[in-house]
Design a protein around this motif. Structure first.
Motif, mmCIF file in Angstrom:
data_model
loop_
_atom_site.group_PDB
_atom_site.id
_atom_site.type_symbol
_atom_site.label_atom_id
_atom_site.label_comp_id
_atom_site.label_asym_id
_atom_site.label_seq_id
_atom_site.Cartn_x
_atom_site.Cartn_y
_atom_site.Cartn_z
ATOM 1 N N LEU A 29 0.834 -1.205 0.000
ATOM 2 C CA LEU A 29 0.000 0.000 0.000
ATOM 3 C C LEU A 29 0.867 1.252 0.000
ATOM 4 N N TYR A 30 1.970 1.235 0.751
ATOM 5 C CA TYR A 30 2.875 2.378 0.752
ATOM 6 C C TYR A 30 3.419 2.640 -0.659
ATOM 7 N N SER A 31 3.740 1.556 -1.374
ATOM 8 C CA SER A 31 4.252 1.705 -2.745
ATOM 9 C C SER A 31 3.206 2.325 -3.658
ATOM 10 N N LEU A 32 1.943 1.933 -3.475
ATOM 11 C CA LEU A 32 0.868 2.485 -4.299
ATOM 12 C C LEU A 32 0.609 3.953 -3.948
ATOM 13 N N THR A 33 0.725 4.294 -2.665
ATOM 14 C CA THR A 33 0.573 5.697 -2.265
ATOM 15 C C THR A 33 1.645 6.553 -2.929
#
Length: 434
Positions: free
Chosen positions: A246-250
């Motif tokens: 999720l951090y990568s997508l953010t």
């Protein structure tokens, strides 16, 4: 009203075992590759034309790490998606792009419209996820409340509170508040909801008595609400498992928005090149596909995740999370003892032991004894013979607890004991959907 008898809020160990059954298939390598390319292209634009005063906040935000909490990342993704959609609206295009009608620009305009539609679909999916998740949490909690006028009043109070929050958002928008301002308010409201839950669980004295007995809220539910925001609670396991993708997508959607914003502001000096357009188009395609895959997965995981588990399961899970077994030899005619000191009432004495079997089937006696601070001894579990056992015992008093493995019944055979024991403090940490 569902019974909470014998239940405790979920533990991190139990949540870890649940998540073991639900691994997330890693994100496409294109996520990191395209994010890097977008940041590189943005840096080139800044090198050619230094940032304006209004772009400083955007640069600082792009250089910062994504938030740690799952929930906050979801709100950030919503904010960045909306801001990207806003940039893709025709009225926000650079004047040079609006005015030119070459075949190349027409194709570019069509492509931008498709990107906007894909992001809108992802935004709707994210909004639906957040609404369903909030309803799931609320409805689960409601099942443990009295199903009479008190539950109805609580539901009406929630609906009234949500209407007031929406009115606050509408007033901000009507007064000219930006997308960033609106999401800052939405996150503040989300944190207000958490504080209200925590305050309910932290109630003391007469007020807690009223909440618990007059309103009929079970103690375990108060424990749940009091610790729902703990940074080191069970939800840290959720962040550990599912946070990195999720951090990568953010970071990816922030990079898309960052590059597009800088490009529009400098379009008068340099139009987007075909290679840059290809990267932008692929980035939006990959982001929307991977983000929707992530929230579809996490929706199913959250929907089936329990809030409360039996206390004996919680104790057993805490013991099993460590694999540091010890081995010792118990000679024939002797006993082996392990003493644990317990400070907190309602802690759990937990054990897991077995005998290292030889050619002859063996067993060993086992019992549990309590010693009070005054020296008074009480047999908590009577002597029985086992080959292995895995269990726990809820302590009623603080003091010393002695686990005894007894081989006095054996005349010839020593017993090789493989064991681990632990004292588990009272478990009151709840599951939270971040």
């Amino acid at each position: 009203m569902a019974s909470t008898e014998g239940l405790v809020p979920i533990t991190r160990a139990f949540l870890a075992s649940y998540y073991d059954k639900h691994p997330f298939t890693p994100l496409s390598h294109d996520v990191s590759r395209l994010t890097t390319e977008l940041r590189s292209m943005a840096s080139d634009l800044l090198a050619q034309h230094p940032p304006t005063q209004g772009e400083i906040r955007l640069i600082n935000e792009a250089d910062s790490q994504p938030p740690h909490k799952i929930d906050e990342n979801m709100w950030k993704n919503r904010e960045y998606i909306e801001e990207t959609i806003f940039l893709l609206e025709g009225f926000n295009w650079p004047e040079a792009l609006k005015q030119q009608s070459t075949p190349e620009n027409v194709a570019f305009s069509i492509m931008l419209g498709k990107l906007k539609d894909k992001l809108r679909h992802t935004l709707r999916s994210l909004e639906s996820f957040q609404i369903k998740n909030a309803e799931h949490v609320f409805n689960t909690v409601m099942t443990y409340l009295p199903q009479d006028f008190r539950g109805t009043l609580l539901r009406q109070q929630r609906e009234r509170s949500e209407r007031n929050k929406q009115a606050e958002v509408d007033a901000l928008v009507n007064s000219g508040g930006s997308i960033h301002d609106r999401y800052a308010l939405l996150w503040k409201q989300q944190m207000d909801r958490r504080r209200q839950l925590a305050q309910l669980g932290s109630a003391t004295g007469v007020y807690k008595t009223l909440v618990k007995y007059l309103v009929g809220v079970p103690e375990v539910l108060l424990d749940f609400t009091r610790q729902i925001n703990d940074d080191d609670g069970p939800m840290e396991e959720q962040r550990h498992r599912y946070g990195p993708p999720l951090y990568s997508l953010t970071s990816m959607i922030l990079s898309i928005r960052f590059f597009l914003s800088l490009s529009w502001a400098r379009y008068w000096a340099k139009t987007l090149q075909r290679e840059q357009l290809a990267v932008l188009e692929q980035a939006v395609d990959v982001y929307t596909m991977e983000f929707e895959r992530f929230i579809t997965f996490i929706s199913a995981v959250f929907a089936n995740s329990p809030f409360f588990i039996p206390a004996d399961v919680a104790g057993a899970m805490e013991v099993r999370k460590n694999d540091d077994y010890k081995e010792t030899s118990v000679p024939a005619g002797k006993t082996y003892e392990v003493i644990l000191s317990v400070d907190s009432v309602n802690s759990y004495i937990a054990w897991d032991f077995s005998l290292v079997q030889g050619k002859i089937n063996m067993d060993i006696g086992f019992s549990l004894e309590f010693s009070s601070p005054t020296g008074e001894k009480t047999l908590m579990l009577p002597y029985r013979r086992y080959e292995s056992d895995q269990g726990n015992f809820c302590t009623l008093m603080a003091g010393s607890y002695k686990l005894i493995w007894d081989n006095t019944h054996s005349t010839f055979f020593r017993k090789v004991l493989r064991y681990k024991v632990d004292c588990i403090p009272p478990v009151t940490e709840p599951v939270q959907f971040d």
